[in-house]
Design an enzyme around this catalytic site. Structure first.
Site, PDB file in Angstrom:
ATOM      1  N   ASP A  50       0.826  -1.206   0.000  1.00  0.00           N
ATOM      2  CA  ASP A  50       0.000   0.000   0.000  1.00  0.00           C
ATOM      3  C   ASP A  50       0.856   1.250   0.000  1.00  0.00           C
ATOM      4  O   ASP A  50       0.541   2.245  -0.645  1.00  0.00           O
ATOM      5  CB  ASP A  50      -0.914   0.026   1.224  1.00  0.00           C
ATOM      6  CG  ASP A  50      -2.062  -0.931   1.032  1.00  0.00           C
ATOM      7  OD1 ASP A  50      -2.649  -1.355   2.019  1.00  0.00           O
ATOM      8  OD2 ASP A  50      -2.342  -1.267  -0.137  1.00  0.00           O
ATOM      9  N   GLU A 127       0.825 -12.784 -30.659  1.00  0.00           N
ATOM     10  CA  GLU A 127       0.618 -11.380 -31.029  1.00  0.00           C
ATOM     11  C   GLU A 127       1.586 -10.500 -30.265  1.00  0.00           C
ATOM     12  O   GLU A 127       1.883 -10.779 -29.110  1.00  0.00           O
ATOM     13  CB  GLU A 127      -0.798 -10.917 -30.624  1.00  0.00           C
ATOM     14  CG  GLU A 127      -1.882 -11.860 -31.000  1.00  0.00           C
ATOM     15  CD  GLU A 127      -3.214 -11.536 -30.299  1.00  0.00           C
ATOM     16  OE1 GLU A 127      -3.380 -10.398 -29.822  1.00  0.00           O
ATOM     17  OE2 GLU A 127      -4.052 -12.427 -30.244  1.00  0.00           O
ATOM     18  N   LYS A 129       2.823  -7.830 -27.829  1.00  0.00           N
ATOM     19  CA  LYS A 129       2.162  -7.249 -26.647  1.00  0.00           C
ATOM     20  C   LYS A 129       2.453  -5.752 -26.661  1.00  0.00           C
ATOM     21  O   LYS A 129       3.576  -5.326 -26.398  1.00  0.00           O
ATOM     22  CB  LYS A 129       2.691  -7.902 -25.372  1.00  0.00           C
ATOM     23  CG  LYS A 129       1.969  -7.418 -24.139  1.00  0.00           C
ATOM     24  CD  LYS A 129       2.389  -8.231 -22.936  1.00  0.00           C
ATOM     25  CE  LYS A 129       1.651  -7.824 -21.688  1.00  0.00           C
ATOM     26  NZ  LYS A 129       1.704  -6.400 -21.363  1.00  0.00           N
ATOM     27  N   ASP A 131       2.703  -1.963 -25.702  1.00  0.00           N
ATOM     28  CA  ASP A 131       2.923  -1.309 -24.413  1.00  0.00           C
ATOM     29  C   ASP A 131       2.223   0.050 -24.394  1.00  0.00           C
ATOM     30  O   ASP A 131       2.839   1.086 -24.615  1.00  0.00           O
ATOM     31  CB  ASP A 131       4.435  -1.146 -24.196  1.00  0.00           C
ATOM     32  CG  ASP A 131       4.762  -0.908 -22.739  1.00  0.00           C
ATOM     33  OD1 ASP A 131       3.850  -0.992 -21.899  1.00  0.00           O
ATOM     34  OD2 ASP A 131       5.942  -0.646 -22.443  1.00  0.00           O
ATOM     35  N   TYR A 238      -7.471  -6.028 -30.290  1.00  0.00           N
ATOM     36  CA  TYR A 238      -7.032  -7.428 -30.162  1.00  0.00           C
ATOM     37  C   TYR A 238      -7.953  -8.287 -29.304  1.00  0.00           C
ATOM     38  O   TYR A 238      -7.712  -9.459 -29.113  1.00  0.00           O
ATOM     39  CB  TYR A 238      -5.603  -7.491 -29.602  1.00  0.00           C
ATOM     40  CG  TYR A 238      -5.397  -6.728 -28.308  1.00  0.00           C
ATOM     41  CD1 TYR A 238      -6.022  -7.125 -27.138  1.00  0.00           C
ATOM     42  CD2 TYR A 238      -4.569  -5.601 -28.267  1.00  0.00           C
ATOM     43  CE1 TYR A 238      -5.846  -6.415 -25.963  1.00  0.00           C
ATOM     44  CE2 TYR A 238      -4.394  -4.886 -27.092  1.00  0.00           C
ATOM     45  CZ  TYR A 238      -5.034  -5.300 -25.940  1.00  0.00           C
ATOM     46  OH  TYR A 238      -4.871  -4.612 -24.781  1.00  0.00           O
ATOM     47  N   LYS A 326       7.085 -12.085 -21.635  1.00  0.00           N
ATOM     48  CA  LYS A 326       7.738 -10.786 -21.539  1.00  0.00           C
ATOM     49  C   LYS A 326       9.180 -10.837 -22.062  1.00  0.00           C
ATOM     50  O   LYS A 326       9.848 -11.865 -21.936  1.00  0.00           O
ATOM     51  CB  LYS A 326       7.753 -10.323 -20.075  1.00  0.00           C
ATOM     52  CG  LYS A 326       6.392 -10.294 -19.414  1.00  0.00           C
ATOM     53  CD  LYS A 326       5.414  -9.350 -20.074  1.00  0.00           C
ATOM     54  CE  LYS A 326       5.585  -7.930 -19.607  1.00  0.00           C
ATOM     55  NZ  LYS A 326       5.178  -7.701 -18.247  1.00  0.00           N
ATOM     56  N   CYS A 431      14.850  -2.791  16.119  1.00  0.00           N
ATOM     57  CA  CYS A 431      13.998  -2.054  15.187  1.00  0.00           C
ATOM     58  C   CYS A 431      14.495  -0.607  15.083  1.00  0.00           C
ATOM     59  O   CYS A 431      14.670   0.052  16.108  1.00  0.00           O
ATOM     60  CB  CYS A 431      12.558  -2.093  15.693  1.00  0.00           C
ATOM     61  SG  CYS A 431      11.464  -0.994  14.802  1.00  0.00           S
ATOM     62  N   CYS A 434      11.490   1.654  16.850  1.00  0.00           N
ATOM     63  CA  CYS A 434      11.141   1.639  18.277  1.00  0.00           C
ATOM     64  C   CYS A 434      12.259   1.085  19.150  1.00  0.00           C
ATOM     65  O   CYS A 434      12.164   1.127  20.372  1.00  0.00           O
ATOM     66  CB  CYS A 434       9.854   0.859  18.518  1.00  0.00           C
ATOM     67  SG  CYS A 434      10.047  -0.921  18.370  1.00  0.00           S
ATOM     68  N   CYS A 455      10.333  -6.883  13.966  1.00  0.00           N
ATOM     69  CA  CYS A 455      10.401  -6.101  15.189  1.00  0.00           C
ATOM     70  C   CYS A 455       9.455  -6.751  16.198  1.00  0.00           C
ATOM     71  O   CYS A 455       8.324  -7.087  15.861  1.00  0.00           O
ATOM     72  CB  CYS A 455       9.956  -4.676  14.867  1.00  0.00           C
ATOM     73  SG  CYS A 455       9.451  -3.756  16.313  1.00  0.00           S
ATOM     74  N   CYS A 461       5.538  -0.513  18.997  1.00  0.00           N
ATOM     75  CA  CYS A 461       6.297   0.006  17.849  1.00  0.00           C
ATOM     76  C   CYS A 461       5.404   0.967  17.076  1.00  0.00           C
ATOM     77  O   CYS A 461       4.419   0.561  16.460  1.00  0.00           O
ATOM     78  CB  CYS A 461       6.765  -1.125  16.942  1.00  0.00           C
ATOM     79  SG  CYS A 461       7.675  -0.501  15.516  1.00  0.00           S
TER      80      CYS A 461
END
Ligand code: IVH
Length: 735
Positions: A50, A127, A129, A131, A238, A326, A431, A434, A455, A461
């Site tokens: 994230d 085919e 690919k 980009d 495609y 790839k 750590c 902490c 940790c 922490c």
């Protein structure tokens, strides 16, 4: 991610720094999407993932010309500025192959799934690919009606007016066409045009695009279609989505039909019948790559017959009937300047290499993941040596590699150039945030040391607490607008938010919240002043604006007082429970109350609750144990209770399998099946709304037993579970 040191605030990045960091992040997000969604083997903790995504989005917000599809892809909602279009048929992605062996294995897998003999022919297309960025264009009665970007695969952005400005996309299809035709393909920019555009932008003092794909994406996703019209965009068709009639029964036939209807298609598509032919095509096009005039990043192979595609179906988010092969990685030498340690939500200490910036395949690379302590030492996750056992030391000359959308890696080190004074890297034993001990746990069953150093600070922490809160508020979890990393750090630092439930009582501390936000803005403004060396016109930011923003934040928190069960489970931040597992758990337990009660009961390994959790298809032992461990902690239960006192969790909506005789039933397959492979059977049962389990328990509703069934048949008899054979199954489901 808590950064011990390293990447500074986005506001301080120069254009060049932003572009190179953007490239690195985009590659990392893409690779982690692949690992997560296609391999179900996330390499990063959810928090780290994230954090990567958030930083990518932050950079794109500040440097809009870097806007990329990846920041919007998988799990990322469509940008709010465009209208939304719900795809009638989801726009999924492709699994990747990186070697000739992967391709051979793909073809073998397809053959196995379809139960084809060695002599049975299997034609497939190869085919290029392209980009660029994928788009869906819907024609109704032959006229272009609506066009959308992929978005998160389910909902995209409405870019109809922008697509209309692309000259080679017909507003009206030629000939006799079905009433509804949804063509899918890639919008891209040619090399020469990309260069000319960048020259122009540069002359006008604007910011140039990092590569043709970004330029294409940035040009298409313009609110003002006249800007899109001034950009040289192209399209290759495609694939397709909703069709009211099918003009052909093969992939190649469909693409040829598109061409007849006046749509641009890529002439290099070839039909192959063997792995050797496919690989020959791949190597041929790899040679020609630089001369094509537009970027391609590999070759896509697709089973040609559409009836076979249908039988093969999909695994999670990609089709079983296609794969993207790839192009190989690009490499360069550079110097390892330092190693930073980042602390994630689950306390994992992740080392990151800080490199002397170097261009690899046209993109500047400054950082590379070092995964864990062993990786730095030259030991792979299987305990085998990597880089022939050579360790990495600060000051080393290393080879970095990036392959398309793969996170940059250090693949080797030049021992001849190792500085005499370079010492082995000492991985921290505490750590960096902490100061608690950081340990590598030993698996009690196997006696093997975990590769991750964690940790042990847990609740004390602050890095972990903050990362957990960030995860909680993040897009795919509670999705609280306006509660980004910065705000969470601020509110946590001021003691306003310690647990997720505290977010929902922020309105009781409005004065303190306003004061905190106001002071944060002021500090930022002073920083900016110091950097730019000039005073602002207004000495302090306006109170009014701050108050309004805080009111908006409170409103967006209020808007999240009702949440779906999968999001809720995902937001808890349980180790190993990403979105996919959260969905599986939600689907199995239906309500938060049932989930909580079952997980508490499952702490007893002899309990039925544990057996049930462990038999959920897709939930393995490790995940099951992590969930149970979470519920064993009284403070987690307390945090959960405090949270459910604040928010309403919607029960899981049943999948629409009305009319399916096995919807909601738990089915087990055993013995030899003749008309379908085990995988096919499982996919079919799940499509019909059944839960497929690996073992028979009291909860099993049906055992489908082929010849050779053994202990499961006995278990079924013991528990009084209904048993049918394969023919009985087809009779039941009407196949
Ligand atoms: S077929 C169900 N064919 O690659 C998947 N995709 O990595 C249908 N792409 O999202 C996609 N060239 O944006 C297909 N000849 C081609 C392609 C192609 C480029 C892109 C597309 C897709 C991505 C997957």
């Amino acid at each position: 991610m808590a950064r011990a040191k390293g990447d500074g605030p986005v506001a301080k990045l120069s254009e060049g720094e932003a572009a190179s960091e953007h490239a690195r992040l985009a590659a990392a997000v893409a690779e982690n999407n692949r690992l997560y969604y296609q391999e179900d083997a996330p390499a990063l903790s959810d928090a780290d993932y994230d954090a990567l995504r958030r930083r990518l989005v932050e950079i794109e917000e500040r440097f809009p010309e870097l806007k990329s599809e990846i920041a919007q892809s998988v799990g990322a909602p469509a940008l709010p500025k465009f209208g939304k279009v719900v795809h009638a048929v989801p726009m999924l992605s492709l699994d990747n192959a990186f070697s000739d062996e992967d391709v051979t294995e793909f073809l073998a897998r397809v053959r196995r799934f379809l139960r084809l003999g060695e002599e049975d022919p299997l034609a497939f297309t190869a085919e290029p690919k392209i980009d660029g960025l994928s788009c869906a264009i819907r024609y109704e009665k032959g006229r272009l009606a609506i066009a959308a970007t992929r978005g998160d695969g389910y909902t995209g952005e409405n870019v109809t007016e922008n697509i209309r400005t692309i000259r080679e996309i017909p507003g009206r299809l030629k000939g006799d066409v079905p009433d509804v035709v949804e063509v899918r393909g890639e919008v891209y920019m040619r090399h020469a045009e990309f260069k000319a555009l960048n020259d122009r932008v540069e002359k006008e003092g604007g910011r140039t695009f990092a590569n043709p794909r970004n330029a294409a994406a940035g040009s298409l996703r313009q609110l003002d279609p006249s800007i899109t019209a001034s950009r040289p965009l192209h399209f290759f068709a495609y694939a397709w989505g909703e069709m009211s009639g099918m003009p052909s029964d093969t992939q190649a036939g469909m693409v040829q039909t598109f061409e007849r209807w006046g749509l641009p298609t890529n002439r290099r598509m070839r039909i192959c019948e063997t792995a050797a032919e496919a690989l020959a095509f791949y190597h041929e096009i790899e040679e020609e790559r630089a001369k094509l005039g537009y970027d391609i990043d590999g070759v896509v192979y697709k089973v040609n017959r559409l009836d076979l595609q249908q039988r093969l179906g999909f695994v999670s988010r990609s089709p079983r009937w296609a794969i993207a092969h790839k192009f190989a990685a690009q490499q360069a030498f550079t110097i390892l300047r330092g190693i930073d340690i980042q602390v994630g939500r689950t306390g994992a200490l992740t080392p990151v290499a800080r490199l002397e910036p170097v261009t690899v395949g046209g993109v500047v690379v400054e950082n590379a993941t070092l995964h864990n302590e062993d990786y730095i030492k030259g030991i792979g996750s299987d305990g085998e040596p990597i880089r022939e056992g050579r360790d990495l030391r600060i000051g080393d000359t290393v080879i970095v590699q990036r392959a398309g959308d793969v996170i940059p890696q250090i693949v080797d080190v030049d021992m001849d150039k190792r500085p005499k004074a370079a010492n082995p890297y000492e991985f921290p034993t505490t750590c960096p945030v902490c100061g608690s001990h950081a340990l590598r746990e030993v698996n009690p069953k196997t006696g093997v040391r975990d590769s991750v150093t964690r940790c042990t600070g847990g609740l004390i922490c602050s890095a972990q607490t903050v990362e957990r809160l960030k995860h909680f508020a993040s897009r795919n979890a509670f999705d609280i607008e306006g509660l980004g990393d910065k705000q969470i750090e601020l509110f946590h630092g001021r003691g306003l938010v310690n647990t997720p439930a505290d977010i929902f009582t922020l309105h009781d501390k409005l004065d303190a919240v306003k004061k905190a936000v106001f002071e944060q803005r002021e500090a930022l403004a002073r920083e900016r002043e110091a950097r730019d060396g000039r005073k602002r016109e207004k000495a302090v930011p306006e109170n009014e604006r701050t108050y309004k923003d805080v009111d908006n934040l409170i409103a967006s928190i209020e808007a999240r007082r009702t949440i779906s069960l999968p999001r809720f489970i995902y937001a808890l931040g349980i180790r190993h429970v990403g979105e996919t597992n959260a969905k599986l758990l939600a689907r199995s337990y239906g309500t938060v109350e049932a989930f909580e009660a079952a997980m508490i009961a499952a702490a007893d390994p002899q309990s039925e609750a544990w057996a049930e959790l462990d038999s959920i298809a897709g939930i393995g032992d490790v995940v099951a144990k992590a969930v149970v461990d979470f519920f064993v902690e009284p403070h987690n239960i307390a945090a959960l209770k405090a949270l459910t006192a604040q928010v309403a969790v919607e029960p899981m909506e049943a999948v629409d399998t009305s009319g399916s005789p096995v919807a909601g039933k738990t089915v087990v397959f055993t013995g030899t099946l003749e008309r379908m492979t085990r995988e096919e059977a499982k996919a079919m049962a799940e499509r019909l709304g059944a839960k497929v389990a690996g073992s028979v328990s009291k909860k099993t509703d049906l055992l489908v037993a082929g010849p050779g069934a053994g202990s499961k048949l006995k278990d079924a008899e013991k528990h009084g579970v209904k048993v049918i054979d394969e023919a009985g199954w087809f009779e039941l489901v009407g196949g």
